[in-house]
Design a protein around this motif. Sequence first.
Motif, PDB file in Angstrom:
ATOM      1  N   GLY A  45      48.896  40.581  32.682  1.00 25.21           N
ATOM      2  CA  GLY A  45      48.698  41.259  33.956  1.00 25.21           C
ATOM      3  C   GLY A  45      47.432  42.083  34.026  1.00 25.21           C
ATOM      4  O   GLY A  45      47.254  42.885  34.948  1.00 25.21           O
ATOM      5  N   LEU A  46      46.525  41.896  33.064  1.00 26.03           N
ATOM      6  CA  LEU A  46      45.275  42.649  33.064  1.00 26.03           C
ATOM      7  C   LEU A  46      44.268  42.062  34.033  1.00 26.03           C
ATOM      8  O   LEU A  46      43.309  42.732  34.434  1.00 26.03           O
ATOM      9  CB  LEU A  46      44.686  42.689  31.656  1.00 26.03           C
ATOM     10  N   LEU A  47      44.431  40.789  34.375  1.00 27.36           N
ATOM     11  CA  LEU A  47      43.534  40.163  35.335  1.00 27.36           C
ATOM     12  C   LEU A  47      44.274  39.045  36.058  1.00 27.36           C
ATOM     13  O   LEU A  47      45.326  38.578  35.620  1.00 27.36           O
ATOM     14  CB  LEU A  47      42.263  39.640  34.659  1.00 27.36           C
ATOM     15  N   GLU A  48      43.683  38.605  37.146  1.00 26.22           N
ATOM     16  CA  GLU A  48      44.254  37.534  37.959  1.00 26.22           C
ATOM     17  C   GLU A  48      43.148  36.535  38.275  1.00 26.22           C
ATOM     18  O   GLU A  48      42.073  36.915  38.758  1.00 26.22           O
ATOM     19  CB  GLU A  48      44.823  38.109  39.253  1.00 26.22           C
ATOM     20  N   VAL A  49      43.379  35.271  37.976  1.00 20.37           N
ATOM     21  CA  VAL A  49      42.394  34.228  38.269  1.00 20.37           C
ATOM     22  C   VAL A  49      42.522  33.859  39.739  1.00 20.37           C
ATOM     23  O   VAL A  49      43.575  33.422  40.195  1.00 20.37           O
ATOM     24  CB  VAL A  49      42.611  32.989  37.379  1.00 20.37           C
ATOM     25  N   LYS A  59      36.476  32.750  38.528  1.00 18.58           N
ATOM     26  CA  LYS A  59      36.333  34.083  39.115  1.00 18.58           C
ATOM     27  C   LYS A  59      37.683  34.778  39.023  1.00 18.58           C
ATOM     28  O   LYS A  59      38.714  34.171  39.327  1.00 18.58           O
ATOM     29  CB  LYS A  59      35.874  33.989  40.567  1.00 18.58           C
ATOM     30  N   VAL A  60      37.672  36.031  38.576  1.00 17.21           N
ATOM     31  CA  VAL A  60      38.922  36.759  38.368  1.00 17.21           C
ATOM     32  C   VAL A  60      38.866  38.106  39.074  1.00 17.21           C
ATOM     33  O   VAL A  60      37.800  38.615  39.430  1.00 17.21           O
ATOM     34  CB  VAL A  60      39.213  36.974  36.867  1.00 17.21           C
ATOM     35  N   LYS A  61      40.033  38.673  39.251  1.00 13.41           N
ATOM     36  CA  LYS A  61      40.177  40.038  39.742  1.00 13.41           C
ATOM     37  C   LYS A  61      40.832  40.845  38.629  1.00 13.41           C
ATOM     38  O   LYS A  61      41.914  40.489  38.152  1.00 13.41           O
ATOM     39  CB  LYS A  61      41.044  40.068  40.999  1.00 13.41           C
ATOM     40  N   VAL A  62      40.176  41.903  38.166  1.00 10.34           N
ATOM     41  CA  VAL A  62      40.719  42.700  37.069  1.00 10.34           C
ATOM     42  C   VAL A  62      41.618  43.794  37.626  1.00 10.34           C
ATOM     43  O   VAL A  62      41.408  44.302  38.732  1.00 10.34           O
ATOM     44  CB  VAL A  62      39.596  43.312  36.210  1.00 10.34           C
ATOM     45  N   ASN A  63      42.641  44.133  36.852  1.00 11.31           N
ATOM     46  CA  ASN A  63      43.570  45.205  37.213  1.00 11.31           C
ATOM     47  C   ASN A  63      43.325  46.386  36.280  1.00 11.31           C
ATOM     48  O   ASN A  63      43.542  46.285  35.074  1.00 11.31           O
ATOM     49  CB  ASN A  63      45.018  44.721  37.089  1.00 11.31           C
ATOM     50  N   ARG A  64      42.861  47.486  36.829  1.00 10.26           N
ATOM     51  CA  ARG A  64      42.466  48.634  36.005  1.00 10.26           C
ATOM     52  C   ARG A  64      43.683  49.497  35.675  1.00 10.26           C
ATOM     53  O   ARG A  64      43.862  50.587  36.208  1.00 10.26           O
ATOM     54  CB  ARG A  64      41.404  49.450  36.732  1.00 10.26           C
ATOM     55  N   SER A  65      44.504  48.975  34.794  1.00  9.58           N
ATOM     56  CA  SER A  65      45.704  49.702  34.398  1.00  9.58           C
ATOM     57  C   SER A  65      45.411  50.537  33.153  1.00  9.58           C
ATOM     58  O   SER A  65      44.426  50.294  32.441  1.00  9.58           O
ATOM     59  CB  SER A  65      46.828  48.708  34.095  1.00  9.58           C
ATOM     60  N   PRO A  66      46.263  51.516  32.849  1.00 11.36           N
ATOM     61  CA  PRO A  66      46.060  52.333  31.632  1.00 11.36           C
ATOM     62  C   PRO A  66      46.041  51.495  30.361  1.00 11.36           C
ATOM     63  O   PRO A  66      45.476  51.925  29.345  1.00 11.36           O
ATOM     64  CB  PRO A  66      47.255  53.292  31.648  1.00 11.36           C
ATOM     65  N   ALA A  67      46.663  50.303  30.389  1.00  9.11           N
ATOM     66  CA  ALA A  67      46.720  49.458  29.196  1.00  9.11           C
ATOM     67  C   ALA A  67      45.330  49.026  28.733  1.00  9.11           C
ATOM     68  O   ALA A  67      45.134  48.669  27.567  1.00  9.11           O
ATOM     69  CB  ALA A  67      47.573  48.216  29.478  1.00  9.11           C
ATOM     70  N   PRO A  99      48.229  43.840  18.768  1.00 12.20           N
ATOM     71  CA  PRO A  99      49.295  44.852  18.861  1.00 12.20           C
ATOM     72  C   PRO A  99      49.500  45.417  20.258  1.00 12.20           C
ATOM     73  O   PRO A  99      50.589  45.888  20.578  1.00 12.20           O
ATOM     74  CB  PRO A  99      48.827  45.943  17.889  1.00 12.20           C
ATOM     75  N   TYR A 100      48.491  45.366  21.115  1.00  8.38           N
ATOM     76  CA  TYR A 100      48.614  45.938  22.454  1.00  8.38           C
ATOM     77  C   TYR A 100      49.079  44.910  23.482  1.00  8.38           C
ATOM     78  O   TYR A 100      49.098  45.187  24.670  1.00  8.38           O
ATOM     79  CB  TYR A 100      47.284  46.564  22.888  1.00  8.38           C
ATOM     80  N   TYR A 101      49.443  43.684  23.006  1.00  7.45           N
ATOM     81  CA  TYR A 101      50.002  42.667  23.892  1.00  7.45           C
ATOM     82  C   TYR A 101      51.496  42.531  23.633  1.00  7.45           C
ATOM     83  O   TYR A 101      51.979  42.769  22.515  1.00  7.45           O
ATOM     84  CB  TYR A 101      49.333  41.314  23.677  1.00  7.45           C
ATOM     85  N   ASN A 102      52.222  42.127  24.643  1.00 13.95           N
ATOM     86  CA  ASN A 102      53.668  41.916  24.524  1.00 13.95           C
ATOM     87  C   ASN A 102      53.945  40.423  24.469  1.00 13.95           C
ATOM     88  O   ASN A 102      54.206  39.782  25.484  1.00 13.95           O
ATOM     89  CB  ASN A 102      54.391  42.553  25.719  1.00 13.95           C
ATOM     90  N   TYR A 103      53.878  39.879  23.262  1.00 13.48           N
ATOM     91  CA  TYR A 103      53.984  38.425  23.113  1.00 13.48           C
ATOM     92  C   TYR A 103      55.434  37.956  23.096  1.00 13.48           C
ATOM     93  O   TYR A 103      56.315  38.580  22.520  1.00 13.48           O
ATOM     94  CB  TYR A 103      53.317  37.973  21.817  1.00 13.48           C
ATOM     95  N   SER A 104      55.650  36.831  23.746  1.00  9.27           N
ATOM     96  CA  SER A 104      56.880  36.060  23.599  1.00  9.27           C
ATOM     97  C   SER A 104      56.488  34.598  23.750  1.00  9.27           C
ATOM     98  O   SER A 104      55.547  34.263  24.485  1.00  9.27           O
ATOM     99  CB  SER A 104      57.917  36.449  24.665  1.00  9.27           C
ATOM    100  N   TYR A 105      57.201  33.733  23.051  1.00  9.77           N
ATOM    101  CA  TYR A 105      56.796  32.320  23.051  1.00  9.77           C
ATOM    102  C   TYR A 105      56.836  31.752  24.461  1.00  9.77           C
ATOM    103  O   TYR A 105      57.752  32.000  25.242  1.00  9.77           O
ATOM    104  CB  TYR A 105      57.697  31.482  22.138  1.00  9.77           C
ATOM    105  N   HIS A 106      55.813  30.937  24.786  1.00  8.07           N
ATOM    106  CA  HIS A 106      55.741  30.295  26.095  1.00  8.07           C
ATOM    107  C   HIS A 106      54.906  29.033  25.973  1.00  8.07           C
ATOM    108  O   HIS A 106      54.021  28.932  25.121  1.00  8.07           O
ATOM    109  CB  HIS A 106      55.114  31.239  27.130  1.00  8.07           C
ATOM    110  N   ASP A 107      55.204  28.063  26.823  1.00  4.91           N
ATOM    111  CA  ASP A 107      54.436  26.820  26.870  1.00  4.91           C
ATOM    112  C   ASP A 107      53.272  27.008  27.831  1.00  4.91           C
ATOM    113  O   ASP A 107      53.465  27.229  29.021  1.00  4.91           O
ATOM    114  CB  ASP A 107      55.311  25.656  27.352  1.00  4.91           C
ATOM    115  N   ARG A 108      52.082  26.941  27.311  1.00  2.00           N
ATOM    116  CA  ARG A 108      50.904  27.066  28.156  1.00  2.00           C
ATOM    117  C   ARG A 108      49.730  26.402  27.462  1.00  2.00           C
ATOM    118  O   ARG A 108      49.604  26.476  26.240  1.00  2.00           O
ATOM    119  CB  ARG A 108      50.577  28.538  28.424  1.00  2.00           C
TER     120      ARG A 108
END
Length: 526
Positions: free
Chosen positions: A343-347, A354-362, A453-462
Amino acid sequence: MRHYLILIFLSCFTTLFAGRGTINFVETTVDLKSNGEATVAYTVQYHITEAEFHGFYFQGNDRLPVYGFYDESYALDDAGNKYKLSFSDMGGGMWDIVLADGAGVASGNLTYVFYFTTNFNVAEYLVNTRTNDGRNLVVFNWSPVEWDEAGNMDHYTLKVVIPYQVPAGVGVLRDHFMGNNIIQTEKFVNEKFKIDYQQSPRGNLMMVFHKNNPGNRFSMRTQFYMPAEWFRLSSSELYEKDGTKTSDLLKDKKTLLAGIFLLFAIFFFIVMRKHRSMIKAKEGLDEVNWDKLDWTPPKLNLATYHIPGKVCKDLVPLEAAFYLEIPFKSILSGMVAAMEREGLLEVISRSPLKVKVNRSPAVNNLGDYESALFYALMDDGEFSQQELEDMMQKIVRNIQKKAWDCDIEATKAYYRSQMDEWQNQNIPEERRAQYMNDNRDWLWYHWYYSRTPYYNYSYHDRNPHEYEYDIPVNTDHLRAPSLDVINNINVCHDACHSACHSACHSACHSACHSACHSACVSGGSH
């Protein structure tokens, strides 16, 4: 931010939203003439996964020149509709092949058939050679392009039509040409492919090399030998089995002998000089100051500092990716995919990216490389060439500092084992097969994502490579820095960049060849 790149990319597409597809199969036919000229035909079938589908990028021909495409090239959809093709030279050996007149297909399968002229002798893929017992042969040593988006490819087939008419009355072609050692193939070719000997419609001998389920970015390289009298090559240069020119080898031997003689002369001079010094100092050997003797040690190549078996264990996952020779575009695509999932950016557009960045505290918790990527996108949502090159150089310099004296192969093996161990603990067993062999870059993405460490990983198909064709980086042909990152990193970068940027590694041999080759693959459907 190099806005002209946007104009170039937009001019290549008739619509803003490009389609996607996966490859069902690829078949390549090479129709050779006796002088090395040839017509190369590709049949590539895509299964459309996202509408509207227009075409793909064709690249990775290495030294093989594309003199021109035939107007008879076409595409065919499942309904039997036939489309003309448009070919756009994108530079650097890349061609954009799309349906002509802005046509697109929404679903089903789309089969492209295209032809181009070339010369295998000029490219040194069809050359003269000689056996140890003096027999003159011609060797064919070439691979059709490798393909991305090909994880589910059914088969890849190469047919080579040879300028030799099969004699009348020959029964089983395999028994005749193979049994009599008329055609000889390398051992790796026999192990890699199903091989058949056939007769073309014109009656010429045709060699067929077939691979079922080849996987993504599979190399179809084949190497076989034929009688020299079947050809009249314009270049009479002889080549060794490994592709080295015989004349160059002879020059090297002469140079080596001259070098040995020179070294012996220098050694003799030094020994005699020291001998005279010792005679002169015979009354006081204990007083000799060895630091003042006229002895100049040879300059050490920095690579000689590699300590066999020493492993660099403090590379972060992004640095390990360079060390494992994962293409830079794939690394960047994985970073963008992870940030998007967090959720740090959106394509918001793909071509150009071209992306839109989300300026969150993270954002404040990001690592150095992730921060560099995030802030490169913050101002206008796009990458510039300079920003990407700066980031690559930063990674390379850090590897240089950490791994300057480490064993390259041992370090690579260490990180592969780390990834394998992580896979066994975190990837569902039924999913592990897809990360083997050509899909190991996918495994790196999951390993990187989970180790951050600052990402919340869970397995996903991508597909972590989904953005790599949309990233405007010209230095992607430099994968890892020839993996002699320890030598002069700037020299390595400049040599590989200049060689690859102009013609998709056409000038790359030796160290640069392996670094460039896998980055230049066809695919990138749109």
